[in-house]
Design an enzyme around this catalytic site. Structure first.
Site, short mmCIF file in Angstrom:
data_model
loop_
_atom_site.label_atom_id
_atom_site.label_comp_id
_atom_site.label_asym_id
_atom_site.label_seq_id
_atom_site.Cartn_x
_atom_site.Cartn_y
_atom_site.Cartn_z
N ASP A 10 48.50 61.08 63.98
CA ASP A 10 48.74 59.64 63.87
C ASP A 10 49.71 59.45 62.72
O ASP A 10 49.41 59.81 61.58
CB ASP A 10 47.44 58.89 63.60
CG ASP A 10 46.55 58.80 64.83
OD1 ASP A 10 46.96 59.28 65.90
OD2 ASP A 10 45.44 58.25 64.72
N ASP A 128 42.83 52.07 75.96
CA ASP A 128 42.01 52.09 74.74
C ASP A 128 41.04 50.93 74.81
O ASP A 128 41.46 49.76 74.86
CB ASP A 128 42.90 51.96 73.49
CG ASP A 128 44.05 52.96 73.50
OD1 ASP A 128 43.82 54.10 73.93
OD2 ASP A 128 45.16 52.59 73.10
#
Length: 243
Positions: A10, A128
């Site tokens: 990330d 998500d």
């Protein structure tokens, strides 16, 4: 087929970070993204999963120079998501040499656009969800779309993969939500990658035995020393050779 393993980075301002349940204020910085990318390649990884966190919140890519550096320095295939919401940005990443582009927020607003893009580009859809509802814009906003309904929109499409994340488990080391992932896979009929909460090497065999789950994203479990990634990559690469 043996489970595909995707180590994850990330990206936040060029650094490899991990969030807790998608909260940017909880970001733990682990170091330079490029160093981790090289480390993953040395461990035997073929793919790298990257999320441009800054881009996801801003709505436009923010870490291009760091991604370009990883592509230039390693031979990893990269799937990238975060702030990619039109064809221009898809082409931008394709021109850089990215192998697969992840579309998330735009998939909710315009799934026909996503299916059209999947005809011309290697596209993954990021689903998500928090309590079954799909979240957008870096998980900062929750939509009224159910994850299962969104998955069905892409059944029969040319989308290469669906990456499904249980936000409440992401970064929590609480284990992959197998039933959620399996539901997405069954409804879409597409190669499905599990994400969010992977906790230990014990989960790999469980996921590998599930015929509906094709891959898993490993993030915090590696950064916190919960898994020997080199051994895991070698194990499943050997399984593929035997198959």
């Amino acid at each position: 087929m043996a489970l595909d393993i995707y180590p994850a980075i990330d990206l936040k301002e060029g650094k490899a970070v991990r969030l807790f349940k998608g909260d940017m204020q909880s970001a733990t910085i682990y170091g330079e993204a490029l160093e981790f990318a090289k480390m993953f390649e040395d461990m035997g990884a073929k793919w790298l999963h990257i999320v441009d966190l800054d881009g996801a919140f801003a709505g436009i890519p923010q870490n291009l120079k760091y991604i370009e550096e990883i592509l230039r320095t390693t031979h990893l295939q990269i799937q990238i998501g975060g702030g990619i919401r039109n064809e221009e940005r898809i082409r931008l990443y394709m021109d850089l040499g990215v192998s697969r582009v992840i579309l998330g927020s735009i998939a909710i607003k315009n799934w026909e656009f996503v299916k059209t893009m999947a005809h011309s580009y290697p596209i993954a859809v990021g689903i998500d969800a928090r309590e079954g509802k799909v979240a957008v814009q870096g998980w900062a906003k929750e939509s009224d779309i159910c994850s299962s309904v969104l998955a069905e929109k892409f059944a029969g499409s040319e989308v290469q993969a669906i990456i499904c994340t249980d936000i409440n488990r992401d970064g929590a080391l609480s284990g992959i939500n197998v039933s959620f992932t399996q539901d997405i896979a069954c409804r879409s009929g597409i190669y499905t990658i599990a994400s969010g909460g992977f906790a230990s090497s014990n989960e790999l065999e469980i996921l590998d035995e599930n015929p509906y789950i094709s891959g898993v994203i490993i993030g915090k479990a590696f950064y916190e020393g919960k898994i020997n990634l080199k051994e895991a990559l070698a194990l499943f690469e050997n399984k593929k050779v035997k198959i």
